[in-house]
Design an enzyme around this catalytic site. Sequence first.
Site, short mmCIF file in Angstrom:
data_model
loop_
_atom_site.label_atom_id
_atom_site.label_comp_id
_atom_site.label_asym_id
_atom_site.label_seq_id
_atom_site.Cartn_x
_atom_site.Cartn_y
_atom_site.Cartn_z
N SER A 1 5.61 -7.80 6.05
CA SER A 1 6.12 -7.03 7.17
C SER A 1 5.27 -7.36 8.39
O SER A 1 4.28 -8.06 8.30
CB SER A 1 6.00 -5.54 6.87
OG SER A 1 4.64 -5.14 6.93
N LYS A 2 5.67 -6.85 9.49
CA LYS A 2 4.95 -7.15 10.73
C LYS A 2 3.47 -6.78 10.62
O LYS A 2 2.62 -7.43 11.19
CB LYS A 2 5.56 -6.38 11.90
CG LYS A 2 6.82 -7.04 12.41
CD LYS A 2 7.26 -6.39 13.69
CE LYS A 2 8.59 -7.01 14.14
NZ LYS A 2 9.06 -6.45 15.39
N ARG A 3 3.22 -5.72 9.88
CA ARG A 3 1.85 -5.26 9.78
C ARG A 3 0.92 -6.30 9.19
O ARG A 3 -0.23 -6.39 9.52
CB ARG A 3 1.81 -3.97 8.94
CG ARG A 3 0.48 -3.26 9.00
CD ARG A 3 0.53 -1.98 8.19
NE ARG A 3 1.82 -1.29 8.41
CZ ARG A 3 2.49 -0.69 7.45
NH1 ARG A 3 2.04 -0.69 6.22
NH2 ARG A 3 3.64 -0.10 7.71
N HIS A 4 1.44 -7.10 8.24
CA HIS A 4 0.52 -8.05 7.66
C HIS A 4 0.92 -9.51 7.74
O HIS A 4 0.75 -10.27 6.81
CB HIS A 4 0.13 -7.69 6.24
CG HIS A 4 1.24 -7.09 5.42
ND1 HIS A 4 1.47 -5.75 5.39
CD2 HIS A 4 2.13 -7.64 4.60
CE1 HIS A 4 2.48 -5.52 4.56
NE2 HIS A 4 2.89 -6.64 4.08
#
Length: 464
Positions: free
Chosen positions: A243-246
């Site tokens: 996801s964008k977070r990682h």
Amino acid sequence: MARTDVVTRFAPSPTGYLHIGGARTALFNWLFARHHGGRFLLRVEDTDRERSSQGAIDAIFDGLSWLGLQGDEEPVFQFARMDRHAEVAQMLLDSGNAYRCYTSPEELTAMREAQRAAGQPVRYDGRWRDRDPAEAPDGVPPVIRLRAPQTGETVIADAVQGDVTFANDQLDDLILLRADGTPTYMLSVVVDDHYMNVSHVIRGDDHLVNAARQSLIYQALGWDVPVFAHIPLIHGADGAKLSKRHGALGVDAYREMGYLPEAVLNYLARLGWSHGDEEIFSMAQAAEWFGLDAVGRGASRFDFARLENLNGHYLREADNDRLTVLVAERLDIAADDPAFARILGLMDGLKERAKTVVELADSAAFLTASRPLTMNAKAAKLIAGDAAQVLAGVRDALVALPTWDVATTEACVKGYAEAHELKLGKVAQPLRAALTGSNMSPGIFDVLVALGREESLARIGDCV
RNA sequence: GGUCCCUUCGUCUAACGGUUAGGACGCGAGAUUUUCAUUCUCGAAAUAGGGGUUCGAUUCCCCUAGGGACUACCA
């Protein structure tokens, strides 16, 4: 001859930026083509007019060119080939391998809900497969579906995953042409890959089932099926979907975070593929080694620590002029600014200590600062107390120097320390603080030289 | 739910029936040193679990568990 030519392609749909997984898919295709002396093509899958945008197309091309993964020919835009796709659908209709289906979206939804409720597999039930078109309801534009085999099995000889077998009764009659006459993804990929002479389809694992469906279309058309190679997806550090977070960021985000393209490339190449114990290599070298048989089958996790390590390596290897330009951009310094020359002068010492261009710029910032410097907490401590006397003494010694280079300043400062029976650290640390405003920096004599005599003495003077 | 795929140190991976299970990142310790880094040395750290097959399984087969993909008139 054309039959044995290796042609690969990267076919992104322009609905967003080029994310890291897409970049790796492009890289593997590029590597494979290079290894075989073949061609690497680009195709923009823009048949979904609602979600496609010019901005996304630009972002993807920018990302690709930053990584140096340009196509060998002009990119193909799928939407522009719509007529060809429709023709092929008509061919399929004519040969009896496709049929018109008049089921409305509402009916389809109802059908699926019923199947789900009955605990049955959810798929199109073929209700128009053998029905007389004369029964077609008025005013309902039909879709065209593939008349797929209902028995037997379809096996994909995947170059990465091995033989994967699907029972044909698991695959329903997919839609070739929508009610509005536009082709679906399934149809256009097959048609375009065929006419672009694509020999190897290397793409994400998420397309494995599609390969079976597409293989059915190839068969109905009597076309040769390309070699499929489905590479595992990249997961986040926690093993879940990226996801964008990682890390599922656009490649432009990696540039923004200060990573060098060669580091990103090396990292990506080594993620899911390996060649013995080789860890650091150029893409030219990788192309020489690359093979689908060495691509792993399990998903891998994105590891920033590893990327950072690689980036540090490439930073140290990078040309000083190039890095200075990158740092100057971030510090907003023009090439004729005196600070530009200072940064270039100290680059050897600077790049050895940085993991990213962001860190590089941070560590170079003191070279552009105006006096008096703002000290960080530890630097303030270093110049407090009797350090001022030391600094005053060193300054006096330095002022007398006939020349200003690493050797003379070093001899001078060390001489001062010895003469006053001080450990070098007792002199060097306050000096570092006075010169850089920090307790950490490249070698202090390199700093002295990069700053120049006048600026150095002035900065020291500010602290005595 | 159904179909399909995957599973070696924390992470990326090597070993394609026989190794003290190797390397790299990260981590820990030490050396070098004007700080911080770099560099160098050393160390801890893995075959998901259970059954088979075999003289011998990380490797082949089955089951279980866990993870993932797909299941659209998106691509």
